[in-house]
Design a protein around this motif. Structure first.
Motif, PDB file in Angstrom:
ATOM      1  N   THR A 160      -3.539   4.220  -1.359  1.00 60.37           N
ATOM      2  CA  THR A 160      -3.035   3.079  -0.593  1.00 60.37           C
ATOM      3  C   THR A 160      -4.094   2.562   0.368  1.00 60.37           C
ATOM      4  OG1 THR A 160      -0.801   4.018  -0.716  1.00 60.37           O
ATOM      5  CG2 THR A 160      -1.171   2.278   0.910  1.00 60.37           C
ATOM      6  N   ASN A 175       3.338  -1.216   1.902  1.00 59.66           N
ATOM      7  CA  ASN A 175       2.576  -0.179   2.593  1.00 59.66           C
ATOM      8  C   ASN A 175       1.119  -0.586   2.781  1.00 59.66           C
ATOM      9  OD1 ASN A 175       4.697   1.566   2.980  1.00 59.66           O
ATOM     10  ND2 ASN A 175       4.265   2.810   1.173  1.00 59.66           N
ATOM     11  N   ILE A 197       1.334   5.381   8.319  1.00 64.51           N
ATOM     12  CA  ILE A 197       2.381   5.243   7.299  1.00 64.51           C
ATOM     13  C   ILE A 197       2.580   6.544   6.528  1.00 64.51           C
ATOM     14  CG2 ILE A 197       2.945   4.106   5.117  1.00 64.51           C
ATOM     15  CD1 ILE A 197       1.705   1.582   6.238  1.00 64.51           C
ATOM     16  N   THR A 244       8.950   2.946   9.400  1.00 68.06           N
ATOM     17  CA  THR A 244       7.746   2.175   9.068  1.00 68.06           C
ATOM     18  C   THR A 244       7.926   0.708   9.421  1.00 68.06           C
ATOM     19  OG1 THR A 244       7.270   3.704   7.247  1.00 68.06           O
ATOM     20  CG2 THR A 244       6.118   1.591   7.235  1.00 68.06           C
TER      21      THR A 244
END
Length: 413
Positions: free
Chosen positions: A68, A330, A359, A380
């Motif tokens: 990510t 994300n 995150i 989040t």
């Protein structure tokens, strides 16, 4: 004495305190709020579950952030020019699917399959950039169409395969499964990173002093270097308590350093920031606006493709469900939470590291406590909203304007 901050070291602490006060009043503390938030998250989860800060969990966390994080780094380039890319999740899935089909089903060696997967991302980014910068279609619409279209193409490529398992001894599989078990590796990286930071900061001071412009005091450089050394060597110690330095983390840090140099030390990076500050002003300064826009989208999609390979490596397979519903959010949230402005013109590649740490730390803590995933999304979302509020308040303080004028001022061009 040139410079407003630099000067005799005897007054360095006072000047450092004054500079901090000015940044606090002007809403320009940079990464300080997110670092404090990360520490608060770690402390909270450690109190709730003593295994959260264990070497095993932190080592796994350092690998989990890479996929990510790579995608978030690319998103930062697009955010810096004041645009958005909603297609990165689908592009990452498309690239991983292309790699899997080429390497596993068609027997292509992994290195050229990796290159083709990355180039696929680059080509996708060019398409997005062309329609945005040349045709004039809003980036939101172009990349939203890309989110749907590239996801459909991924499903078509996977076809009847369903799920493709990767070679567990292959290059991609080893990206997140290989560790440098020798303790020297982690400590050497910590020492090298600290030394590079100090030399770069001191070289910057020397150049600024010679040019007669403000520069950081030796005290501030010493404090920053010392803090970095403590963090780096503590991280190396913790990693060595489990399996050593992960290859994935090493690659991620190298990518961050290289792209940070590109943004802060090259003419191209200055054009990126100039475009984020104002399109018309950048055009009058001689910036090729169309090309910079196109290149930013190409960077975003290329990094999305690379991130997709790391995500595939983590589970050692690619399937039609590889594009998770929360991957896009994300990646964007990591960039914003880490300190990159949604209004363009402010941020760095290190924002991706900080944001994705926040995150993934929330996700790890929630998993350890066996709490429903719904709680993770709510936490989040709250952190993301807080980051955007801080960004908006920061810009209001810098512009000296009232709410409602911020967006129009930045986009009046």
């Amino acid at each position: 004495m040139p410079g407003g901050i630099g000067g005799p070291s005897a007054h360095g602490a006072e000047r450092f305190a004054d500079a901090f006060g000015r940044k606090l009043g002007g809403g320009a503390l940079g990464s300080v709020p997110v670092v404090l938030g990360l520490l608060a998250i770690w402390l909270t989860f450690q109190i709730l579950n003593p295994h959260f800060l264990s070497p095993r969990n932190l080592s796994n966390l350092s690998v989990d952030i890479v996929g990510t994080g790579m995608i978030a780094v690319g998103v930062i380039f697009v955010l810096l020019i004041g645009e958005i890319d909603l297609s990165v999740g689908s592009v990452s899935g498309l690239a991983s699917a292309l790699f899997a089909v080429l390497s596993v089903n068609y027997g292509m060696p992994e290195p050229p399959a990796i290159v083709l997967a990355a180039l696929c991302g680059t080509a996708v980014g060019f398409v997005h950039g062309f329609f945005t910068a040349v045709v004039g279609v809003p980036a939101f619409v172009v990349t939203l169409a890309g989110l749907l279209g590239w996801y459909g193409l991924m499903l078509a490529i996977m076809g009847a395969y369903g799920t493709i398992n990767l070679n567990d001894q292959g290059l991609v599989a080893q990206l997140t499964n290989f560790y440098f078990s020798d303790v020297v590796a982690a400590y050497a990286l910590a020492a090298l990173g600290t030394a590079m930071y100090f030399l770069t900061a001191w070289r910057d001071v020397t150049r600024r002093r010679a040019a007669g412009v403000p520069f950081r005091s030796p005290v501030e450089i010493a404090l920053r270097t010392g803090l970095l050394a403590v963090i780096a060597f503590a991280a190396a110690y913790v990693l060595n308590q489990f399996q050593g330095l992960p290859l994935a983390l090493l690659i991620f840090l190298v990518v961050l350093v290289i792209l940070d140099y590109v943004l802060r030390r090259t003419a191209y990076g200055r054009m990126i920031f100039a475009l984020g500050g104002g399109v018309e002003a950048a055009r009058r300064a001689g910036v090729n606006v169309a090309w910079v826009r196109i290149s930013a989208f190409m960077m975003s999609s290329t990094m999305a493709a690379i991130g997709g390979l790391f995500l595939a490596s983590r589970i050692n397979s690619v399937s039609q469900t590889s594009v998770s519903t929360d991957l896009l959010m994300n990646a964007i949230a990591a960039a914003v939470i880490g300190g990159t402005s949604l209004f363009g013109g402010r941020g760095s590649t290190w924002s991706a590291l900080l944001g994705v740490l926040v995150i993934q730390s929330i996700a790890s803590g929630v998993a350890l406590m066996d709490i429903q995933t719904a709680v993770q999304f709510m936490i989040t979302g709250g952190v993301l909203l807080l980051a955007v509020v801080v960004d908006s308040l920061s810009r209001r303080a810098q512009w000296g304007t009232r709410p409602g004028l911020i967006f129009r001022r930045d986009h009046s061009h």
